[in-house]
Write an enzyme that holds these catalytic residues in place. Structure first.
Site, PDB file in Angstrom:
ATOM      1  N   THR A  52      83.768  63.763 106.245  1.00  0.00           N
ATOM      2  CA  THR A  52      83.408  64.970 105.500  1.00  0.00           C
ATOM      3  C   THR A  52      83.449  66.160 106.454  1.00  0.00           C
ATOM      4  O   THR A  52      83.789  66.015 107.628  1.00  0.00           O
ATOM      5  CB  THR A  52      81.995  64.847 104.899  1.00  0.00           C
ATOM      6  N   CYS A  53      83.056  67.319 105.948  1.00  0.00           N
ATOM      7  CA  CYS A  53      83.022  68.505 106.804  1.00  0.00           C
ATOM      8  C   CYS A  53      82.039  68.339 107.961  1.00  0.00           C
ATOM      9  O   CYS A  53      82.248  68.895 109.037  1.00  0.00           O
ATOM     10  CB  CYS A  53      82.618  69.733 105.988  1.00  0.00           C
ATOM     11  N   SER A 115      71.649  65.075 106.613  1.00  0.00           N
ATOM     12  CA  SER A 115      72.560  66.159 106.249  1.00  0.00           C
ATOM     13  C   SER A 115      72.121  67.486 106.846  1.00  0.00           C
ATOM     14  O   SER A 115      70.941  67.697 107.138  1.00  0.00           O
ATOM     15  CB  SER A 115      72.635  66.303 104.723  1.00  0.00           C
ATOM     16  N   GLN A 126      80.203  61.519  98.275  1.00  0.00           N
ATOM     17  CA  GLN A 126      81.238  61.339  99.297  1.00  0.00           C
ATOM     18  C   GLN A 126      81.206  59.925  99.867  1.00  0.00           C
ATOM     19  O   GLN A 126      82.257  59.328 100.134  1.00  0.00           O
ATOM     20  CB  GLN A 126      81.036  62.374 100.409  1.00  0.00           C
ATOM     21  N   GLU A 198      85.307  70.927  94.870  1.00  0.00           N
ATOM     22  CA  GLU A 198      83.891  70.933  94.502  1.00  0.00           C
ATOM     23  C   GLU A 198      83.098  71.987  95.267  1.00  0.00           C
ATOM     24  O   GLU A 198      82.275  72.695  94.681  1.00  0.00           O
ATOM     25  CB  GLU A 198      83.291  69.544  94.756  1.00  0.00           C
TER      26      GLU A 198
END
Length: 434
Positions: A52-53, A115, A126, A198
Site C-alpha cells: 500500500t502507500c 496505520s 487492502q 478510492e
C-alpha cells in the site's frame, strides 16, 4: 511450521524508500511465485504480499527455513534483488517478526492500530485484496489461510467492541486541513484531482464539502473520471473530467492539486510545474501527492510558490487526533493479546498432527498384520478362543514395545521425563471409545 512477517512501513522508512519496494498490483502474482521458489526451492512455502502507500509487507509460512536470522536474510535478499535496491540500504528499515510477533502484527495491521490514520478501515480492505490475490496465485495453504481468517475476525471484533475509529482524521480530511492553512478559503479555489480510485474519491468528497470554485478530474480512462465528476456535480458543484495527457496544458489553472495514481513513474515533472507557476504569475499552488511510488517529482518541493505534501507530510496532521483514542487502543490491544494466544495454541496443536498420523499409521499396520495372522489360524482350524488370546497378546506386546524399550534404554533427565509422561499416556479413561 515457521511464520514470518517482514516489511517496511511509514514508521520505519520514508516514502522515498517505500516507493522503491512497492509492488504494482499486476506484479504481485508472479512475485509470489518467485518468492516461494527463492525461499524453499519449490512451491511448498505459503506467502502473501501486502503493498500500500504506507507499507510493503511479506507474510510467509514455511517448514524449510530455520527460525530467526535465516528466514530474515533469505527474504531480505529476495526483496532487495526483486526491486534492485541494495540490501544494505534496505535492511536498517525492515522489521522481521517471527511466530507470535507475526500473528500480533497481522492482527494490529487489520485493526488499524499500525496505520498512519489510527483506526482507519481502508487497510482491512487492502489486506483482504492481498489475501485474495495470494489465493488466486495458489500461494496460500492451511497456515496463512487460518492466520488471515482469524485476522479478519479479530479486526471485526476490535472495531465492534472499541471506539478505535472514533475521532479519526483521515488522509483526505488532513489534505483539506492543510489547504485551509494555505488558502483563506477553499471555496474560491480550483481543485484538480489526478486519478479516480478510492483515495481520490475520498479526497474529492472532503473537498466537495468546502464547495470549491471548480473541481476537475484527470484520469487515464476519461470515462471513469467523468463518473466521479458527475457524482460531484450532483452536489451543485462545477465539475469537469479531462484526459491525463491534457494535464500539461491545464495544470496552471489549478490552485490545489491532489494526485493518487498507480503509475510506477512520476506523472508531474519539475519542468511542467515550473511552467505552470510562471503562467500563474507565481500565485501559490498546493500539491498533495498521496501516491506510492510518488506521482510528483520530489524536486518540485524546491519551488518557492509550490507547497508539496506527501503521505508522510500528512501524517503529522493525522496524528493530532490519535491521542484522543488511546483508551480505545488499550482495549484493542487486550483483545489482540487474547486472540494471539488462541492462534498460537492452534499452531502448536498443528505441530503434533504429523506425529499423530504416524502413530495411527504404525498402529494400523500392526493391527492389519495381526488380524491377517489370526485369520490364517482360524482357517487351519485353531480354537477361536486361542486365536483371540494370541491376537490380543500380540497387539499388546507390539503396541507396548516402543514405550517399554524407551523406558529400559533411556537415562538421566530423559528417563525421568518418560516416567512422568508414560503413565498418563496409557491411563484408562471412562470416556475412551469402545
Amino acid at each position: 511450521m515457521q511464520l514470518l512477517a517482514i516489511g517496511i512501513n511509514h514508521t520505519t522508512a520514508p516514502v522515498s524508500l517505500r516507493e522503491r519496494v512497492a509492488f504494482p498490483l499486476e506484479q504481485i502474482k508472479p512475485a509470489l511465485g518467485a518468492l516461494r521458489t527463492h525461499l524453499s526451492g519449490r512451491n511448498g512455502t505459503e506467502a502473501a504480499i501486502l503493498s500500500t502507500c504506507n507499507r510493503t509487507e511479506i507474510y510467509c509460512a514455511t517448514d524449510v527455513l530455520k527460525p530467526g536470522e535465516e528466514g530474515f536474510e533469505h527474504t531480505l535478499r529476495w526483496l532487495a534483488q526483486h526491486h534492485n535496491v541494495p540490501a544494505s540500504e534496505l535492511a536498517p528499515h525492515l522489521y522481521a517478526l517471527p511466530q507470535s510477533e507475526a500473528v500480533r502484527h497481522a492482527f494490529r495491521v487489520a485493526s488499524g492500530l499500525d496505520s498512519m490514520v489510527l483506526g482507519e478501515t481502508q487497510i482491512l480492505g487492502q489486506l483482504k485484496d492481498a489475501v485474495r490475490t495470494a489465493g488466486e496465485a495458489g500461494a496460500l495453504g492451511t497456515y496463512l489461510n487460518q492466520l488471515f481468517q482469524r485476522t479478519f475476525a479479530v479486526a471485526k471484533e476490535v472495531r465492534g467492541q472499541t471506539e478505535i475509529g472514533a475521532h479519526s482524521v483521515s488522509m483526505a480530511a488532513a489534505a483539506v486541513r492543510l489547504a485551509q492553512r494555505i488558502f483563506e478559503s477553499v471555496s474560491t479555489q480550483r481543485v484538480l484531482f489526478i486519478g479516480a480510485g478510492e483515495m481520490i474519491e475520498l479526497c474529492a468528497t472532503h473537498f466537495a464539502a468546502q464547495t470549491p470554485r471548480q473541481i476537475v478530474v484527470a484520469n487515464r480512462t476519461v470515462e471513469r473520471g467523468e463518473k466521479l465528476a458527475e457524482q460531484l456535480s450532483e452536489q451543485g458543484l462545477t465539475t469537469q473530467a479531462i484526459r491525463l495527457q491534457d494535464l500539461g496544458d491545464r495544470l496552471h489553472e489549478f490552485d490545489i492539486v491532489v494526485s493518487c495514481t498507480a503509475s510506477s513513474l512520476p506523472i508531474i515533472g519539475l519542468g511542467a510545474v515550473e511552467r505552470a507557476v510562471k503562467r500563474r504569475k507565481h500565485r501559490p499552488i498546493m500539491m498533495v501527492d498521496l501516491a506510492v511510488p510518488r506521482d510528483v517529482e520530489p524536486e518540485v518541493a524546491r519551488l518557492d510558490d509550490v507547497f508539496l505534501y506527501t503521505v508522510d507530510d500528512l501524517g503529522a496532521v493525522v496524528r493530532e487526533g490519535n491521542a484522543l483514542r488511546q483508551a480505545a487502543v488499550a482495549q484493542a490491544e487486550a483483545i489482540i493479546d487474547s486472540r494471539v494466544l488462541n492462534f498460537m495454541h492452534w499452531l502448536e496443536t498443528r505441530s503434533v498432527v504429523p506425529v499423530i498420523r504416524e502413530l495411527q499409521s504404525q498402529g494400523e499396520a500392526i493391527r492389519q498384520a495381526e488380524v491377517e495372522r489370526a485369520r490364517r489360524m482360524l482357517a487351519r482350524g485353531d480354537d477361536p478362543a486361542a486365536v483371540l488370546e494370541a491376537l490380543s497378546g500380540a497387539l499388546t506386546r507390539k503396541f507396548l514395545h516402543g514405550p517399554t524399550h524407551a523406558l529400559n534404554h533411556t537415562q538421566g533427565e530423559d528417563r525421568e521425563a518418560l516416567l512422568r509422561l508414560v503413565p498418563g499416556l496409557f491411563r484408562h479413561s471412562s470416556h475412551s471409545e469402545r
